[in-house]
Design a protein around this motif. Structure first.
Motif: not given
Length: 962
Positions: A539-562
């Protein structure tokens, strides 16, 4: 007389007429007991009404509802229900009340046992009554399991549901078995074994899908088959890693029904039953949209639009607007059909429910108000009004919303055989959260919104749970100081306007369904260069890269790393967060332009700095804001669990920090490294006392608490360590983390891409060397208050064979203090273990970028992979600060300093993942504030505005009032 007549009708086989007469008699008896508030008598009559399938008076249900929404009331109701059940042991209504009251009093294990027994041992009764009782007991079990989940537990002590519901249901009562008993028992067993909720919530996905598929095959009507397909995609309250198989099965079964869809498009289907046909089309539309079957979605919408052109079919089209409005690009189509329906009076609850649902999605609040005003009195307490209560909340009309919720609650409780146990629990919570909003609004409006404000504070809570985690008293103080507080999402605080349209357009600009107000859309251009690729986790908006927060939310939602980003359900979840992020970006873009034009300072406050959409505020301010005029304030609980070891679940501490001024740190809950250095030098004379005070920290039993003695494997490891050292070997220990606990703007460090890369590199680096690697998992992996039903553990991240040089320890083998004599060097990605090992004088190699920033006590961080390997092989001496122990102790002193994290309670905020809900206020704290005895509020806002400093920082020079 009515009783005698009822018996006569029943003797003739006229059971329905007999039941009606019995119900009339019971209704005549009920008012006097309601007037006296004789709950035992009321509940006994309700238990009798349950047998008749009829409802009692609304006043009786309302009285029960009023008891259920308070703790003292539930205790009273529990006592009375237990007494009433002595006469009516078969009553599912009484069993429901008893189980719910027990569960809400934290006795959910006992509630679970009673429900499992009742489900497995139904009383002999007519088939329809057995079925109704089963549904009530099943929905009650779902509520009890929800309560257990909110306490980070399982409803059953064993923590697995398959065994409690998989055994064959015993016969009815254990008495002499008759032919009638055998028939009842057979029906009960069929229901018992088809109870799929336990499989869903027990994370037995395969078993759950088998039951759904069996229900699909057994369903005779199309509606039943479509419901089975929808159920296949239900997610449990404890997630599984992947729902691809669920979606695949749902898609296959929906495809199997293709001939049925063609039939729905025929004139014959309309002539046969136009209401059933439209309901099926709308259900199919919702399924097609969720499964991404775009052509079917468009085709059904076109069909519904065509049907709306025929006046004779309009009475059947109530479900259509809500179903269509959720499809992108069809909001106007849905509105056109809704406009035609407004000419018709709704005939049943379902009609108005669908209309209010559409109005909520489409933000047609004025139309909803008009529709409600025209409703007949007979429909003013029906279940469909709950959607209107949501609309009232979004308009800030919290008291009216609570009144409707209370009346609906009373109405559903007045009909004991038709009650849904989960709905009852939901309405108890709904009443509580609306009471919280009412009290919050009263407190918040005690200070008026400033006109011509000095500055603007943007906040972005998206629901009531988010709102109660904000520093609400600090927001009140902002208003006192002349700053306008502007919530971007409607329905959580009263919409207080400043009179400046350019500011007020941001207030409530976004609805909970992620739709912007018309005025907001007009002045806030959509963002450009906004790219979302969920399948790649980008997920990116111009020069703002929000890809790590995408992983963070996925990891928290699925309670896992992979993470499997191909999971359709995860794509749906993350796609919704991306939509929120885009809407927030639109408002932020406008807010920044407004700030530049007006010159008014703007502060952005959010809670979750590295989750979507909240992360956008920090990332945007880092790139396009500045620390003085457009800045991000991180709001967070103080780090109290470390010192209290989870002795309370109510946060007592709070921090607020300008992160745009301090972009090098990840968290407001830790000291700034530069402040810590000054603080450390200031505390030199106190170090002996500080060392003595914090020495016990390492002896806290975070791992071995509750155990008795060490396992044999631990003793064998000790022998191996002694042998290893005897031949000149060294021992290092890598400390694991809860794998979905990251909380950083980006992952990695100077030598590693991420935590998985780090731990596997550790294993590889020691192979064939004189280094023995111990790997100690984090004890919180087994603590659901923190880990929350993980689906992956630290051990699962290790792909490398452990070989002869690595050992994975048990969670409960050793505490930190026990490791002192078992290791020569610590390996840490990030975490407070850094400080504990420092306090023990054990040197550590830190891997994560933020580890030496969070814990600047003097451990070593390698520059690259080669240097990291050399440290593990003891080819390079790990040089740490000579005063490492002292620095670790002073860091703990800093964290415990009452002048760092501030004393702030006021409203219940949880410090673990345990649910404290509905939220509530602490009257004594409010009284202290009003008496001027809460200096922490002034301190927090002072730090936010740069008027006061954190410990160790240079004193702030007196400044003109902001």
């Amino acid at each position: 007389m009515l009783h005698t007549r009822a018996k006569v009708h029943e003797s003739r086989g006229e059971y329905d007429r007999g039941a009606e007469l019995r119900a009339r008699r019971l209704r005549e008896l009920l008012p006097k007991h309601v007037k006296r508030k004789d709950f035992v008598a009321i509940l006994e009559i309700m238990a009798e009404l349950e047998r008749t399938y009829r409802a009692g008076q609304y006043q009786a249900g309302r009285l029960i509802a009023q008891q259920l929404v308070s703790e003292p009331g539930r205790k009273r109701l529990l006592r009375c229900a237990l007494k009433a059940r002595k006469r009516f042991k078969e009553s599912a209504f009484l069993t429901h009340l008893i189980a719910l009251c027990r569960a809400m009093d934290n006795n959910y294990h006992a509630a679970n046992r009673s429900l499992v027994h009742a489900i497995a041992h139904p009383f002999d009764a007519p088939e329809a009554l057995v079925s109704r009782r089963f549904k009530l007991l099943q929905s009650t079990w779902r509520a009890v399991d929800q309560i257990a989940r909110e306490q980070m537990d399982w409803a059953d002590e064993g923590g697995a549901y398959r065994r409690i519901f998989s055994a064959k249901a015993p016969n009815v009562s254990g008495q002499v078995v008759t032919a009638s008993d055998i028939e009842t028992d057979s029906k009960a067993e069929k229901q018992f074994l088809s109870f799929k909720e336990y499989a869903l919530q027990g994370r037995d996905r395969e078993g759950y899908l088998k039951i759904c598929d069996a229900e699909f095959a057994a369903a005779r009507a199309l509606g039943g088959k479509l419901q089975a397909v929808e159920d296949m995609m239900r997610t449990g309250i404890r997630h599984v890693p992947d729902y691809t198989s669920s979606y695949d099965l749902a898609r296959t079964r929906l495809h199997d029904l293709a001939p049925e869809l063609e039939n729905l498009f025929s004139e014959d289907a309309l002539q046969k039953d136009m209401v059933a046909t439209v309901l099926a089309l709308c259900s199919w539309l919702n399924l097609a949209r969720r499964l991404g079957i775009v052509d079917t979605e468009a085709r059904i919408i076109a069909q519904l639009k065509g049907l709306s052109e025929r006046d004779e079919l309009l009475p059947a089209l109530w479900p259509a607007p809500a179903a269509i409005a959720r499809s992108d690009g069809y909001i106007d189509c849905a509105a056109q059909i809704a406009g035609k329906l407004e000419r018709l009076p709704p005939k049943i609850n379902r009609d108005m429910q669908f209309y209010f649902r559409w109005a909520m999605i489409a933000r047609a609040y004025d139309k909803a108000d008009a529709f409600f005003a025209a409703l007949p009195k007979s429909m003013r307490r029906r279940h469909g009004l709950l959607y209107y209560a949501n609309i009232l909340q979004r308009q800030g009309r919290f008291k009216e919303a609570l009144e409707i919720v209370g009346e609906v609650h009373g109405q559903i409780l007045s009909n004991p055989s038709a009650l849904n146990g989960y709905t009852n629990y939901s309405l108890i919570k709904r009443a509580g959260e609306l009471r919280f909003l009412i009290e919050t609004a009263k407190i918040f409006t005690s200070v008026p919104q400033p006109r011509d404000p000095k500055g603007v504070v943007l906040i972005a809570p998206r629901n009531i749970d988010h709102l109660r985690r904000y520093p609400l008293m600090v927001l009140l103080e902002f208003k006192k100081r002349g700053w306008a507080v502007v919530p971007l999402v409607e329905g959580l605080l009263p919409r207080e306007l400043t009179g400046d349209a350019s500011i007020d357009v941001m207030n409530g600009a976004i609805s909970p369904t992620i739709r912007l107000r018309k005025k907001a859309r007009e002045v806030m251009p959509d963002v450009t260069d906004f790219h979302v690729d969920i399948r790649s986790g980008l997920l990116r908006w111009g020069d703002i890269d929000l890809s790590h927060p995408v992983w963070e939310d996925a990891a928290i939602n699925r309670r896992r790393y992979s993470i499997n980003y191909d999971c359709p359900e995860l794509q749906r979840y993350l796609g919704g967060l991306a939509d929120w992020t885009r809407s927030m970006a639109r408002v932020l873009q406008y807010a920044r332009a407004h700030q530049r034009q007006s010159g008014r300072k703007t502060a952005c406050i959010s809670l979750f700095s590295y989750r979507l959409p909240d992360a956008l505020f920090r990332f945007f301010c880092d790139k396009h804001g500045d620390a003085e005029s457009f800045f991000y304030l991180a709001a967070a609980n103080g780090y109290q669990n470390y010192f209290t070891n989870f002795s309370t679940n109510v946060s007592q501490r709070f921090v607020l920090r300008n992160m745009t001024e301090n972009p090098h740190v990840r968290s407001a809950s830790f000291p700034l490294p530069e402040n810590f250095e000054k603080y450390y030098h200031e505390k030199q004379a106190e170090i002996p006392e500080i060392l003595q005070r914090f020495a016990p920290i390492t002896k806290v039993k975070r791992s071995t608490e509750g155990t008795s003695g060490r396992p044999v494997e631990a003793d064998e490891l000790d022998q191996r360590i002694r042998s290893w050292r005897a031949r000149g070997g060294k021992v290092v220990c890598a400390f694991g983390k809860v794998v979905c606990d990251s909380g950083v703007p980006f992952d990695g460090g100077p030598a590693h891409a991420d935590m998985k890369d780090w731990i596997n590199h550790c294993v590889r680096a020691v192979q064939g060397t004189d280094t023995l690697l111990l790997i100690k998992p984090h004890p919180h992996e087994l603590n659901n208050q923190i880990a929350t039903f993980p689906t992956e553990y630290f051990r699962d991240l290790i792909d490398e064979p452990l070989g002869d040089n690595a050992v994975f320890l048990g969670h409960r083998w050793f505490d930190i203090h026990d490791m002192k004599d078992r290791m020569d060097l610590g390996l840490i990605y990030n975490g407070t273990t850094t400080v504990e090992l420092g306090l023990l004088g054990i040197p550590c190699v830190l891997a994560g970028h933020y580890a030496p920033i969070d814990y600047p006590i003097g451990h070593f961080q390698p520059a690259n992979r080669e240097e990291f390997e050399a440290c593990l092989r003891f080819e390079k001496t790990v040089e740490v600060a000579p005063d490492l122990v002292e620095r670790a102790a002073v860091w703990l002193d800093y964290m415990a300093n009452d002048n760092f994290t501030q004393s702030y309670r006021f409203h219940a905020r949880p410090v673990t993942n345990k649910v404290l809900y509905p939220p509530y206020w602490f009257k004594e704290d409010l009284d202290s504030y009003r008496a001027g005895q809460s200096p922490a509020v002034a301190e927090l806002i002072g730090r936010a505005l740069g008027e006061r400093s954190e410990p160790g920082a240079a004193p702030v020079m007196a400044a003109a009032s902001l």
